[in-house]
Design a protein around this motif. Structure first.
Motif, mmCIF file in Angstrom:
data_model
loop_
_atom_site.group_PDB
_atom_site.id
_atom_site.type_symbol
_atom_site.label_atom_id
_atom_site.label_comp_id
_atom_site.label_asym_id
_atom_site.label_seq_id
_atom_site.Cartn_x
_atom_site.Cartn_y
_atom_site.Cartn_z
ATOM 1 N N CYS A 14 12.291 -23.045 -24.286
ATOM 2 C CA CYS A 14 10.997 -22.955 -23.593
ATOM 3 C C CYS A 14 10.758 -21.499 -23.223
ATOM 4 O O CYS A 14 11.474 -20.936 -22.403
ATOM 5 C CB CYS A 14 11.017 -23.841 -22.339
ATOM 6 S SG CYS A 14 9.484 -23.843 -21.388
ATOM 7 N N THR A 15 9.770 -20.878 -23.858
ATOM 8 C CA THR A 15 9.462 -19.486 -23.566
ATOM 9 C C THR A 15 8.751 -19.374 -22.216
ATOM 10 O O THR A 15 8.309 -20.376 -21.627
ATOM 11 C CB THR A 15 8.561 -18.889 -24.652
ATOM 12 O OG1 THR A 15 7.279 -19.546 -24.600
ATOM 13 C CG2 THR A 15 9.174 -19.070 -26.039
ATOM 14 N N THR A 16 8.600 -18.151 -21.760
ATOM 15 C CA THR A 16 7.888 -17.925 -20.493
ATOM 16 C C THR A 16 6.443 -18.408 -20.590
ATOM 17 O O THR A 16 5.912 -19.017 -19.659
ATOM 18 C CB THR A 16 7.927 -16.431 -20.136
ATOM 19 O OG1 THR A 16 9.291 -16.013 -19.987
ATOM 20 C CG2 THR A 16 7.187 -16.169 -18.828
ATOM 21 N N ASP A 17 5.796 -18.151 -21.741
ATOM 22 C CA ASP A 17 4.408 -18.604 -21.930
ATOM 23 C C ASP A 17 4.325 -20.126 -21.906
ATOM 24 O O ASP A 17 3.388 -20.697 -21.325
ATOM 25 C CB ASP A 17 3.850 -18.081 -23.252
ATOM 26 C CG ASP A 17 3.547 -16.585 -23.208
ATOM 27 O OD1 ASP A 17 3.494 -16.030 -22.088
ATOM 28 O OD2 ASP A 17 3.365 -15.994 -24.288
ATOM 29 N N ARG A 24 0.756 -24.937 -15.348
ATOM 30 C CA ARG A 24 -0.681 -25.144 -15.159
ATOM 31 C C ARG A 24 -1.060 -26.601 -15.428
ATOM 32 O O ARG A 24 -1.942 -27.154 -14.741
ATOM 33 C CB ARG A 24 -1.473 -24.204 -16.066
ATOM 34 C CG ARG A 24 -1.383 -22.737 -15.658
ATOM 35 C CD ARG A 24 -2.172 -21.844 -16.612
ATOM 36 N NE ARG A 24 -3.611 -22.179 -16.592
ATOM 37 C CZ ARG A 24 -4.485 -21.721 -17.479
ATOM 38 N NH1 ARG A 24 -4.067 -20.929 -18.469
ATOM 39 N NH2 ARG A 24 -5.761 -22.067 -17.398
ATOM 40 N N TYR A 25 -0.412 -27.211 -16.407
ATOM 41 C CA TYR A 25 -0.716 -28.621 -16.685
ATOM 42 C C TYR A 25 -0.301 -29.492 -15.500
ATOM 43 O O TYR A 25 -1.052 -30.389 -15.090
ATOM 44 C CB TYR A 25 -0.013 -29.085 -17.959
ATOM 45 C CG TYR A 25 -0.493 -30.448 -18.418
ATOM 46 C CD1 TYR A 25 -1.702 -30.578 -19.103
ATOM 47 C CD2 TYR A 25 0.223 -31.604 -18.131
ATOM 48 C CE1 TYR A 25 -2.176 -31.816 -19.502
ATOM 49 C CE2 TYR A 25 -0.242 -32.854 -18.525
ATOM 50 C CZ TYR A 25 -1.428 -32.953 -19.208
ATOM 51 O OH TYR A 25 -1.908 -34.191 -19.587
ATOM 52 N N MET A 26 0.869 -29.231 -14.949
ATOM 53 C CA MET A 26 1.329 -29.984 -13.781
ATOM 54 C C MET A 26 0.362 -29.807 -12.613
ATOM 55 O O MET A 26 -0.011 -30.783 -11.950
ATOM 56 C CB MET A 26 2.732 -29.517 -13.377
ATOM 57 C CG MET A 26 3.260 -30.154 -12.095
ATOM 58 S SD MET A 26 5.020 -29.786 -11.797
ATOM 59 C CE MET A 26 4.996 -27.997 -11.760
ATOM 60 N N THR A 110 -6.103 -29.374 -21.528
ATOM 61 C CA THR A 110 -5.590 -28.679 -22.718
ATOM 62 C C THR A 110 -6.536 -27.562 -23.154
ATOM 63 O O THR A 110 -6.086 -26.495 -23.577
ATOM 64 C CB THR A 110 -5.344 -29.657 -23.886
ATOM 65 O OG1 THR A 110 -6.531 -30.416 -24.142
ATOM 66 C CG2 THR A 110 -4.190 -30.601 -23.576
ATOM 67 N N ASP A 111 -7.839 -27.796 -23.022
ATOM 68 C CA ASP A 111 -8.813 -26.757 -23.365
ATOM 69 C C ASP A 111 -8.666 -25.544 -22.442
ATOM 70 O O ASP A 111 -8.665 -24.389 -22.899
ATOM 71 C CB ASP A 111 -10.240 -27.299 -23.272
ATOM 72 C CG ASP A 111 -10.598 -28.202 -24.446
ATOM 73 O OD1 ASP A 111 -9.844 -28.214 -25.436
ATOM 74 O OD2 ASP A 111 -11.625 -28.905 -24.352
ATOM 75 N N SER A 112 -8.537 -25.802 -21.148
ATOM 76 C CA SER A 112 -8.485 -24.701 -20.182
ATOM 77 C C SER A 112 -7.168 -23.931 -20.270
ATOM 78 O O SER A 112 -7.133 -22.725 -20.037
ATOM 79 C CB SER A 112 -8.687 -25.228 -18.755
ATOM 80 O OG SER A 112 -7.618 -26.070 -18.366
ATOM 81 N N ILE A 113 -6.091 -24.627 -20.646
ATOM 82 C CA ILE A 113 -4.769 -24.003 -20.704
ATOM 83 C C ILE A 113 -4.530 -23.333 -22.050
ATOM 84 O O ILE A 113 -3.742 -22.403 -22.157
ATOM 85 C CB ILE A 113 -3.671 -25.059 -20.408
ATOM 86 C CG1 ILE A 113 -3.810 -25.564 -18.969
ATOM 87 C CG2 ILE A 113 -2.267 -24.507 -20.633
ATOM 88 C CD1 ILE A 113 -2.985 -26.814 -18.689
ATOM 89 N N GLY A 114 -5.225 -23.809 -23.082
ATOM 90 C CA GLY A 114 -5.053 -23.239 -24.412
ATOM 91 C C GLY A 114 -4.006 -23.938 -25.247
ATOM 92 O O GLY A 114 -3.371 -23.321 -26.116
ATOM 93 N N ILE A 115 -3.824 -25.237 -25.003
ATOM 94 C CA ILE A 115 -2.925 -26.046 -25.841
ATOM 95 C C ILE A 115 -3.761 -26.527 -27.020
ATOM 96 O O ILE A 115 -4.637 -27.381 -26.869
ATOM 97 C CB ILE A 115 -2.336 -27.230 -25.044
ATOM 98 C CG1 ILE A 115 -1.587 -26.716 -23.816
ATOM 99 C CG2 ILE A 115 -1.412 -28.064 -25.926
ATOM 100 C CD1 ILE A 115 -1.137 -27.813 -22.853
#
Length: 235
Positions: A14-17, A24-26, A110-115
């Motif tokens: 799991c990278t830092t990004d 942010r999802y949590m 997911t849209d706001s976080i960039g997933i």
């Protein structure tokens, strides 16, 4: 508890990004949870253990690593699909649920976080599995805390291509479920290959992953009409 450290403890990269996306999802799920019932788990550390770590325990197994197209049946608030999508950006995930409101929240987050490797589908499994765009089109199906194994097999195995896998997340009563679902798994074209214990004992959790291989195409009569698999599981 730091997300990256927690993932390192169960040997999941799991990278830092990635950790920031999960953080942010949590935060988003817990914020929405004040308006919409998404999860009973609101403690941060418990959320990381029971929603994030538990979701990614299939990482590292060859059946998961070789899969490219994955469906999460009964995703709820996005588990296990979202954590898997974050740590496996090279794979494509379809998250299916029967409650549109949950999926709208997942889409917004997911849209706001960039997933970018997640799509959602609003449907019941019994109906979507009869759609030729989804029937036997997936390398892998994951599902967590949805139904007993006999019912779950009828929900999930029709989505999986020949040679693909269902990874069912179960608790310590997995052996009983396996015994009761043996005929159902066979009828639906599956074969239980093995059961793996999840490395969460340090957190007091006794979880298992069932690896069910799709060895034959699912007969056309399955799944049965909506509601039947849960009311009358195959025996």
């Amino acid at each position: 508890m730091q997300i990256k450290d927690a993932f390192d403890a169960v040997s999941v990269s799991c990278t830092t990004d990635m950790a920031q996306q999960l953080e942010r999802y949590m935060e988003g799920v817990l914020s929405w949870n004040e308006k919409v019932n998404l999860t009973a788990i609101t403690d941060r550390d418990e959320f990381i253990i029971k929603h994030f770590l538990d979701s990614v325990l299939c990482c590292g197994f060859p059946e998961y690593e070789s899969a490219k197209k994955i469906i999460d049946v009964g995703t709820g608030a996005g588990f296990p699909g979202i954590p898997l999508a974050v740590v496996s950006p090279e794979k494509q995930f379809i998250l299916m649920d029967s409650l549109k409101k949950r999926l709208n929240i997942i889409d917004e987050l997911t849209d706001s976080i960039g997933i970018q490797n997640v799509s959602t589908v609003h449907a019941r499994a019994e109906e979507l599995a009869r759609n030729k765009e989804h029937r036997e089109q997936y390398d892998l199906c994951v599902s967590r805390a949805v139904a007993n194994l006999a019912t779950l097999s009828e929900y999930c195995l029709p989505f999986i291509r020949h040679g693909g896998y269902l990874l069912a997340y179960k608790g310590p009563d997995a052996d009983d479920e396996i015994a009761q679902a043996k005929k159902a798994v066979f009828l639906l074209g599956g074969q239980l290959e093995r059961v793996e214990s999840a490395p969460l004992n340090q957190y007091g959790l006794d979880h298992r992953i069932l690896f069910i291989k799709k060895v034959r195409n699912t007969p056309a009569k399955y799944p049965r009409k909506a509601g039947t698999p849960s009311k009358d599981p195959l025996k």
